[in-house]
Scaffold this motif. Structure first.
Motif, PDB file in Angstrom:
ATOM      1  N   LEU A  28      -2.087   5.548  -4.037  1.00 37.18           N
ATOM      2  CA  LEU A  28      -1.225   5.282  -2.883  1.00 37.18           C
ATOM      3  C   LEU A  28      -1.323   3.836  -2.431  1.00 37.18           C
ATOM      4  CD1 LEU A  28      -1.771   8.562  -0.848  1.00 37.18           C
ATOM      5  CD2 LEU A  28       0.391   7.768  -1.840  1.00 37.18           C
ATOM      6  N   LEU A  29      -2.509   3.265  -2.508  1.00 35.26           N
ATOM      7  CA  LEU A  29      -2.693   1.864  -2.120  1.00 35.26           C
ATOM      8  C   LEU A  29      -1.907   0.940  -3.039  1.00 35.26           C
ATOM      9  CD1 LEU A  29      -4.095  -0.164  -0.267  1.00 35.26           C
ATOM     10  CD2 LEU A  29      -6.037  -0.132  -1.862  1.00 35.26           C
ATOM     11  N   VAL A  30      -1.979   1.171  -4.336  1.00 33.15           N
ATOM     12  CA  VAL A  30      -1.212   0.356  -5.285  1.00 33.15           C
ATOM     13  C   VAL A  30       0.280   0.522  -5.027  1.00 33.15           C
ATOM     14  CG1 VAL A  30      -0.586   0.116  -7.729  1.00 33.15           C
ATOM     15  CG2 VAL A  30      -2.995   0.280  -7.063  1.00 33.15           C
ATOM     16  N   ALA A  31       0.733   1.748  -4.788  1.00 31.87           N
ATOM     17  CA  ALA A  31       2.152   1.999  -4.506  1.00 31.87           C
ATOM     18  C   ALA A  31       2.582   1.299  -3.221  1.00 31.87           C
ATOM     19  CB  ALA A  31       2.412   3.499  -4.408  1.00 31.87           C
ATOM     20  N   TRP A  32       1.712   1.249  -2.241  1.00 34.12           N
ATOM     21  CA  TRP A  32       1.994   0.570  -0.969  1.00 34.12           C
ATOM     22  C   TRP A  32       2.104  -0.937  -1.200  1.00 34.12           C
ATOM     23  CZ3 TRP A  32      -1.739   1.476   3.772  1.00 34.12           C
ATOM     24  CH2 TRP A  32      -1.272   0.791   4.889  1.00 34.12           C
ATOM     25  N   TRP A  33       1.132  -1.511  -1.938  1.00 36.41           N
ATOM     26  CA  TRP A  33       1.145  -2.950  -2.195  1.00 36.41           C
ATOM     27  C   TRP A  33       2.363  -3.384  -3.014  1.00 36.41           C
ATOM     28  CZ3 TRP A  33      -4.648  -3.800  -3.813  1.00 36.41           C
ATOM     29  CH2 TRP A  33      -5.420  -3.895  -2.662  1.00 36.41           C
ATOM     30  N   ARG A  34       2.752  -2.564  -3.966  1.00 36.15           N
ATOM     31  CA  ARG A  34       3.891  -2.919  -4.826  1.00 36.15           C
ATOM     32  C   ARG A  34       5.237  -2.517  -4.233  1.00 36.15           C
ATOM     33  NH1 ARG A  34       2.619  -3.928 -10.744  1.00 36.15           N
ATOM     34  NH2 ARG A  34       0.403  -4.405 -10.616  1.00 36.15           N
ATOM     35  N   LYS A  35       5.180  -1.952  -3.050  1.00 36.74           N
ATOM     36  CA  LYS A  35       6.381  -1.528  -2.315  1.00 36.74           C
ATOM     37  C   LYS A  35       7.135  -0.400  -3.025  1.00 36.74           C
ATOM     38  CE  LYS A  35       6.508  -5.305   0.615  1.00 36.74           C
ATOM     39  NZ  LYS A  35       5.279  -5.243   1.299  1.00 36.74           N
ATOM     40  N   LEU A  37       6.233   2.672  -2.443  1.00 41.22           N
ATOM     41  CA  LEU A  37       6.255   3.645  -1.348  1.00 41.22           C
ATOM     42  C   LEU A  37       6.046   2.899  -0.043  1.00 41.22           C
ATOM     43  CD1 LEU A  37       3.941   6.468  -2.791  1.00 41.22           C
ATOM     44  CD2 LEU A  37       6.420   6.564  -2.536  1.00 41.22           C
ATOM     45  N   PRO A  38       6.614   3.411   1.034  1.00 40.91           N
ATOM     46  CA  PRO A  38       6.354   2.775   2.329  1.00 40.91           C
ATOM     47  C   PRO A  38       4.919   3.066   2.788  1.00 40.91           C
ATOM     48  CG  PRO A  38       7.647   4.758   2.634  1.00 40.91           C
ATOM     49  CD  PRO A  38       7.525   4.543   1.152  1.00 40.91           C
ATOM     50  N   GLY A  39       4.440   2.276   3.731  1.00 39.28           N
ATOM     51  CA  GLY A  39       3.097   2.456   4.255  1.00 39.28           C
ATOM     52  C   GLY A  39       2.859   3.838   4.841  1.00 39.28           C
ATOM     53  N   ARG A  40       3.921   4.457   5.345  1.00 36.23           N
ATOM     54  CA  ARG A  40       3.745   5.790   5.947  1.00 36.23           C
ATOM     55  C   ARG A  40       3.403   6.855   4.905  1.00 36.23           C
ATOM     56  NH1 ARG A  40       9.292   4.872   6.273  1.00 36.23           N
ATOM     57  NH2 ARG A  40      10.521   6.375   5.109  1.00 36.23           N
ATOM     58  N   ALA A  41       3.558   6.577   3.620  1.00 35.81           N
ATOM     59  CA  ALA A  41       3.156   7.517   2.565  1.00 35.81           C
ATOM     60  C   ALA A  41       1.636   7.701   2.570  1.00 35.81           C
ATOM     61  CB  ALA A  41       3.628   7.019   1.201  1.00 35.81           C
ATOM     62  N   TRP A  42       0.951   6.797   3.237  1.00 39.91           N
ATOM     63  CA  TRP A  42      -0.500   6.883   3.356  1.00 39.91           C
ATOM     64  C   TRP A  42      -0.927   8.171   4.051  1.00 39.91           C
ATOM     65  CZ3 TRP A  42      -4.242   4.660   0.893  1.00 39.91           C
ATOM     66  CH2 TRP A  42      -5.522   4.600   1.420  1.00 39.91           C
ATOM     67  N   VAL A  43       0.000   8.822   4.743  1.00 37.89           N
ATOM     68  CA  VAL A  43      -0.305  10.081   5.425  1.00 37.89           C
ATOM     69  C   VAL A  43      -0.780  11.149   4.427  1.00 37.89           C
ATOM     70  CG1 VAL A  43       2.003  11.157   5.412  1.00 37.89           C
ATOM     71  CG2 VAL A  43       0.470  11.539   7.324  1.00 37.89           C
ATOM     72  N   SER A 111      -2.898  -6.241   7.986  1.00 34.70           N
ATOM     73  CA  SER A 111      -4.214  -5.649   8.240  1.00 34.70           C
ATOM     74  C   SER A 111      -4.241  -4.156   7.899  1.00 34.70           C
ATOM     75  CB  SER A 111      -4.638  -5.883   9.686  1.00 34.70           C
ATOM     76  OG  SER A 111      -3.652  -5.418  10.574  1.00 34.70           O
ATOM     77  N   GLY A 112      -3.085  -3.510   7.879  1.00 35.78           N
ATOM     78  CA  GLY A 112      -3.023  -2.100   7.490  1.00 35.78           C
ATOM     79  C   GLY A 112      -3.421  -1.899   6.040  1.00 35.78           C
ATOM     80  N   SER A 113      -2.939  -2.768   5.168  1.00 41.59           N
ATOM     81  CA  SER A 113      -3.308  -2.622   3.757  1.00 41.59           C
ATOM     82  C   SER A 113      -4.769  -3.012   3.521  1.00 41.59           C
ATOM     83  CB  SER A 113      -2.371  -3.438   2.860  1.00 41.59           C
ATOM     84  OG  SER A 113      -2.457  -4.808   3.154  1.00 41.59           O
ATOM     85  N   VAL A 114      -5.300  -3.916   4.336  1.00 48.97           N
ATOM     86  CA  VAL A 114      -6.722  -4.253   4.230  1.00 48.97           C
ATOM     87  C   VAL A 114      -7.569  -3.048   4.658  1.00 48.97           C
ATOM     88  CG1 VAL A 114      -8.556  -5.737   5.134  1.00 48.97           C
ATOM     89  CG2 VAL A 114      -6.342  -6.723   4.522  1.00 48.97           C
ATOM     90  N   ALA A 115      -7.162  -2.391   5.734  1.00 53.37           N
ATOM     91  CA  ALA A 115      -7.869  -1.179   6.169  1.00 53.37           C
ATOM     92  C   ALA A 115      -7.749  -0.084   5.112  1.00 53.37           C
ATOM     93  CB  ALA A 115      -7.330  -0.694   7.511  1.00 53.37           C
ATOM     94  N   ALA A 116      -6.595   0.028   4.474  1.00 58.99           N
ATOM     95  CA  ALA A 116      -6.416   1.025   3.415  1.00 58.99           C
ATOM     96  C   ALA A 116      -7.316   0.701   2.221  1.00 58.99           C
ATOM     97  CB  ALA A 116      -4.953   1.088   2.981  1.00 58.99           C
TER      98      ALA A 116
END
Length: 176
Positions: A28-35, A37-43, A111-116
């Motif tokens: 999920l983190l890689v998908a978030w960084w590469r856009k 998936l949106p950050g809300r997929a972290w749920v 900072s959200g992706s750093v926390a992730a």
């Protein structure tokens, strides 16, 4: 409620989730960084981590409930080692869950992706603690004879009639 061997039935879910979470969170983190998936997929990571924490708490409580039944067969120090490892596993899992929630709250910022990333690293730590907990639990059953508490064998007896002692204290199955 079926209390017979309830703890062994519960422990597999948090251990399995502990193994899977580094993969899920990392993906999920890689998908978030590469856009992708949106950050809300972290749920998804948060939901699975919450299941890990909840099932870990249930496993911990069920272990405490069965502790008295096992102690006549196993040294208290071995039970305590397993319990302490389980507590560390559950507390660390809860800490990772909190960092995951923070990452979601900050998902629109860098900072959200750093926390992730920190939470994902935390899942690896939780995996190690889960391994340690499972190892201590396995030792209780297979090295120290905790299963005797549920087989009706008395203290000092082999847990099954077809198991004998080998030289060096190892057990051997006679069903060749």
């Amino acid at each position: 409620m079926d209390t017979f061997l309830f703890h062994p039935k519960l422990v597999h879910l948090p251990i399995a989730l502990g193994v899977l979470m580094p993969l899920v969170a990392g993906g999920l983190l890689v998908a978030w960084w590469r856009k992708w998936l949106p950050g809300r997929a972290w749920v998804v990571a948060i939901a699975l981590q919450a299941a890990l924490v909840a099932s870990g708490v249930l496993a911990l409580r069920s272990g405490e409930a069965e502790e008295e039944r096992v102690e006549p067969f196993v040294a208290e120090s071995a039970v305590e080692a397993h319990e302490e490892a389980a507590e560390a596993f559950v507390w660390a899992s809860g800490g990772v869950l909190a960092v995951m929630a923070l990452a979601l709250a900050l998902s629109t910022r860098r900072s959200g992706s750093v926390a992730a990333l920190a939470a994902t690293a935390g899942t690896v730590v939780v995996l190690g603690l889960g391994y340690r907990t499972g190892q201590a639990g396995g030792d209780l059953v297979y090295r120290h004879g905790a299963a005797q508490a549920f087989t009706g064998a008395s203290a000092g007896e082999a847990p099954r009639g077809d198991v004998t002692e080998r030289k060096g204290g190892e057990r051997e199955d006679d069903d060749d």
